[in-house]
Design an enzyme around this catalytic site. Sequence first.
Site, mmCIF file in Angstrom:
data_model
loop_
_atom_site.group_PDB
_atom_site.id
_atom_site.type_symbol
_atom_site.label_atom_id
_atom_site.label_comp_id
_atom_site.label_asym_id
_atom_site.label_seq_id
_atom_site.Cartn_x
_atom_site.Cartn_y
_atom_site.Cartn_z
ATOM 1 N N VAL A 8 43.967 22.956 90.280
ATOM 2 C CA VAL A 8 43.616 22.423 91.544
ATOM 3 C C VAL A 8 42.227 23.722 92.073
ATOM 4 O O VAL A 8 41.534 24.745 91.367
ATOM 5 C CB VAL A 8 44.474 22.749 92.952
ATOM 6 C CG1 VAL A 8 45.743 22.156 92.222
ATOM 7 C CG2 VAL A 8 44.424 24.586 93.443
ATOM 8 N N SER A 9 41.635 22.252 92.780
ATOM 9 C CA SER A 9 39.526 22.857 92.862
ATOM 10 C C SER A 9 39.685 23.850 93.784
ATOM 11 O O SER A 9 38.360 24.358 94.088
ATOM 12 C CB SER A 9 39.054 21.159 93.096
ATOM 13 O OG SER A 9 38.996 20.432 91.836
ATOM 14 N N THR A 10 40.100 23.349 95.401
ATOM 15 C CA THR A 10 40.039 24.657 96.062
ATOM 16 C C THR A 10 41.331 24.945 96.310
ATOM 17 O O THR A 10 42.575 25.131 95.703
ATOM 18 C CB THR A 10 39.762 24.056 96.792
ATOM 19 O OG1 THR A 10 40.670 22.500 97.830
ATOM 20 C CG2 THR A 10 38.440 22.411 96.959
ATOM 21 N N GLN A 13 44.286 23.247 98.027
ATOM 22 C CA GLN A 13 45.187 22.465 97.658
ATOM 23 C C GLN A 13 46.540 23.521 96.801
ATOM 24 O O GLN A 13 46.126 24.787 96.643
ATOM 25 C CB GLN A 13 44.089 21.763 96.068
ATOM 26 C CG GLN A 13 43.435 20.599 96.517
ATOM 27 C CD GLN A 13 42.735 20.024 95.469
ATOM 28 O OE1 GLN A 13 42.955 20.312 94.220
ATOM 29 N NE2 GLN A 13 41.928 18.716 95.831
#
Length: 191
Positions: A8-10, A13
């Site tokens: 996941v990017s952040t 998330q």
Amino acid sequence: MLIGYARVSTDDQNLDLQRDALQAVGCERIFEDMVSGARADRTGLATLMSMLRAGDTVVIWRLDRLGRSLKNLIELVERLEAAKVGLRSLQENIDTTSSGGKLVFHLFGALAEFERNLIRERTQAGLRAARARGRMGGRPKRLDPAKLALALKLHRERNHTVEEICKMMGISKSTLYNYLDKADSDGGRVA
């Protein structure tokens, strides 16, 4: 062995959806990253890549979870193929351990190369058109010819330090040295 990879990017998330899907298909180990796909330094992916053995299959939830771009994704798949490791994407239903999966992936690669070539051709055509209209690319010169002549004269006279000349002209040392090198190579002429 089926080995999962989730990203996941952040921190906002959640990896639960990907984890659940990877466990449901029988992944024995799952490596994870909580970092933007644009980052090259993904420790989970690096660890996964270092422990793969021939015959393993990397399972991902979606293709965009693995690669930063189509080009990067293709490079990763080529590395996996060289190590005799397969790739399976659950959402796109691609499995490079099958002939059909390899075909789909090679089509992606061919399309990506075609797109890069089109971009290169359009860029070159645009540059040629700009040159035909008298516009040259590149960064504008910091000094006009009069200031350049003065800077070269001050440097030749040796009454001022390089730092003083740079301060007077509003340029950096490297810029002055580039101008000096160019003047030396042009036989002292000011361009």
